[in-house]
Design an enzyme around this catalytic site. Structure first.
Site, mmCIF file in Angstrom:
data_model
loop_
_atom_site.group_PDB
_atom_site.id
_atom_site.type_symbol
_atom_site.label_atom_id
_atom_site.label_comp_id
_atom_site.label_asym_id
_atom_site.label_seq_id
_atom_site.Cartn_x
_atom_site.Cartn_y
_atom_site.Cartn_z
ATOM 1 N N ARG A 1 130.395 33.708 -58.416
ATOM 2 C CA ARG A 1 131.122 32.434 -58.566
ATOM 3 C C ARG A 1 130.142 31.247 -58.621
ATOM 4 O O ARG A 1 129.900 30.663 -59.666
ATOM 5 C CB ARG A 1 132.127 32.271 -57.407
ATOM 6 N N ASP A 2 129.546 30.929 -57.508
ATOM 7 C CA ASP A 2 128.664 29.755 -57.454
ATOM 8 C C ASP A 2 127.484 29.926 -58.403
ATOM 9 O O ASP A 2 127.026 28.972 -59.031
ATOM 10 C CB ASP A 2 128.160 29.578 -56.012
ATOM 11 N N HIS B 1 126.192 27.452 -46.036
ATOM 12 C CA HIS B 1 125.845 27.688 -47.445
ATOM 13 C C HIS B 1 124.652 26.797 -47.788
ATOM 14 O O HIS B 1 124.799 25.595 -47.978
ATOM 15 C CB HIS B 1 127.074 27.330 -48.297
ATOM 16 N N HIS C 1 121.133 25.779 -49.966
ATOM 17 C CA HIS C 1 120.438 25.829 -51.248
ATOM 18 C C HIS C 1 118.950 25.678 -50.988
ATOM 19 O O HIS C 1 118.549 25.010 -50.029
ATOM 20 C CB HIS C 1 120.937 24.706 -52.164
ATOM 21 N N CYS D 1 118.550 26.786 -61.929
ATOM 22 C CA CYS D 1 117.174 26.714 -62.415
ATOM 23 C C CYS D 1 116.554 25.463 -61.817
ATOM 24 O O CYS D 1 117.122 24.379 -61.934
ATOM 25 C CB CYS D 1 117.173 26.629 -63.934
ATOM 26 N N ASN E 1 120.722 28.265 -55.096
ATOM 27 C CA ASN E 1 121.215 28.986 -53.918
ATOM 28 C C ASN E 1 120.106 29.838 -53.303
ATOM 29 O O ASN E 1 119.231 30.334 -54.011
ATOM 30 C CB ASN E 1 122.354 29.928 -54.338
HETATM 31 ZN ZN ZN Z 1 125.740 26.938 -53.851
#
Ligand code: ZN
Length: 311
Positions: free
Chosen positions: A16-17, A207, A209, A240, A249
Site C-alpha cells: 500500500r504505502d 511508522h 521513514h 526514491c 519507508n
Molecule cells: Zn510511509
C-alpha cells in the site's frame, strides 16, 4: 537490553504505502507480491487503500487485488481509508481491520483532504461508528506526528489533542506516522514517552521513514520504551530519495535483521523477506534503498576469491 519487548508485531506496508508512491504496477504483480509477503511469517499486511481512483490511480484496483490474493489465515490484512466512502468500500469488500488517517498539522491535513484537523476528526468519529457497527476495528493514523513539511515543528500537545479525541471517539488503536522522516530518537523518546504516560494501555503503532537516515535509530528508541508495533516496507519500497514527495519507508528486512539479533522475535523468516524484497525490486524496476537486500544478513560469507578491502 533486558527491558526490550520479547516480540514485535510488524505490519508490512509495501503493497500500500510503498506501491502508492511508485509508478502503477499490474494487478497480478501486486497480488504476487502480497502472496510472497504472506509467506514470510509477517503478522500484519496493509494490503490496499480505498481512495478515489482519480486521486491515487495506483490503488484503483484495490478490490481486484484483495479478491485476487491467497489469504493466509495467520496474517491480519488491513486497508487504509481516507474517508467514510472509502470505509464503506473496504467493509463491503470484507475487511475487518481498517485504518483512518488524519494529520496532526492543519496545513498538511488541508493539503491532503481540504479539511482542518478538527473537521477530519469529526469525519473519523462517524467512520469509527460505521466500522464498529459492521464488526470491524479501526486504527487512527496520526500523520506528521513528528513534524510537518509545511509548518515545521508539530508540538507534542497537538498530537496528544488528536489522540485524546480519536480515543474518546472509539479508536481501536493509534499509529504515529513520521510522514516526511522528521523524527529523531530524542523526539521519539519525548512524544512516545508522554503518550505512554497518558495512555498506558494504548496499542501504539509507529511508522517511521528513513528520509534522513534515522529510521532504525527511531525504532530502537521506541523499543526502549516498550513499543512493540511497527510498520515497515519490504525493500524500503515507496520512496526514491531523489524524487520529490519521496517517503523512504524503513525496510522490513533491515528492521528484522537488527531486532532479531537483539533477541527480539518478529516471527519473520529473514531470507524469505529478502527474497520478497528482491521481487519488489524487480516489480518497480529500480534499485530499492534496503541495505540488507544489497549486503544480505551479517553472516553472509564472501567467496574466498573475492577481495575484501578496507579496515
Ligand atoms: Zn510511509
Amino acid at each position: 537490553m533486558s527491558d526490550l519487548p520479547a516480540a514485535l508485531s510488524l505490519r508490512e506496508v509495501g503493497p500500500r504505502d510503498g506501491l502508492q508512491n511508485e509508478d502503477p504496477v499490474p494487478t497480478e504483480a501486486k497480488v504476487a507480491l502480497i502472496n510472497a509477503l504472506s509467506g514470510t511469517g509477517v503478522g500484519r499486511i496493509e494490503a490496499v487503500s480505498f481512495v478515489h481512483p482519480k486521486a491515487i490511480p495506483q490503488m484503483a484496483d484495490a478490490d481486484a487485488v484483495w479478491s485476487g490474493i491467497d489469504r493466509n489465515a495467520a496474517v491480519r490484512y488491513s486497508a487504509l481509508v481516507p474517508n467514510l466512502r472509502g470505509a464503506q468500500r473496504a467493509l463491503d469488500a470484507g475487511f475487518t481491520e481498517i485504518e483512518a488517517v488524519v494529520s496532526a498539522s492543519d496545513t498538511h491535513n488541508r493539503k491532503n483532504v481540504n479539511r482542518s484537523t478538527a473537521e477530519s476528526l469529526d469525519d473519523i468519529a462517524a467512520l469509527l461508528a460505521l466500522a464498529h457497527e459492521r464488526g470491524a476495528t479501526c486504527q487512527v493514523i496520526v500523520s506528521t506526528a513528528f513534524g510537518c513539511p509545511y509548518e515545521g515543528e508539530v508540538p507534542p500537545e497537538r498530537v496528544h489533542w488528536v489522540v485524546d479525541r480519536a480515543l474518546a471517539d472509539g479508536a481501536d488503536g493509534i499509529s504515529y506516522g513520521d510522514t516526511t522522516g522528521m523524527a529523531t530518537p530524542s523526539r521519539v523518546t519525548q512524544l512516545v514517552g508522554e503518550t505512554r504516560m497518558r495512555h498506558p494501555e494504548l496499542a501504539l503503532n509507529l511508522h517511521f521513514h528513513n528520509t534522513r537516515g534515522t529510521g532504525l535509530a527511531n525504532v530502537l528508541a521506541a523499543l526502549q520504551l516498550g513499543v512493540s508495533d511497527f510498520d515497515a516496507s519490504v525493500g524500503g519500497l515507496g520512496g526514491c530519495p531523489y524524487a520529490p514527495g519521496a517517503t523512504g519507508n524503513i525496510a522490513t528486512e533491515e528492521l528484522v535483521h537488527m531486532v532479531e539479533d537483539m533477541g527480539v522475535a518478529t516471527g519473520i523468516d529473514l531470507d524469505a523477506m529478502i527474497a520478497a524484497a528482491a521481487e519488489a525490486e524487480q516489480l518497480v524496476g529500480r534499485k530499492l534503498p534496503s541495505q540488507v537486500l544489497r549486503a544480505g544478513p551479517r553472516t553472509r560469507r564472501t567467496p574466498l576469491d573475492d577481495p575484501v578491502t578496507g579496515y
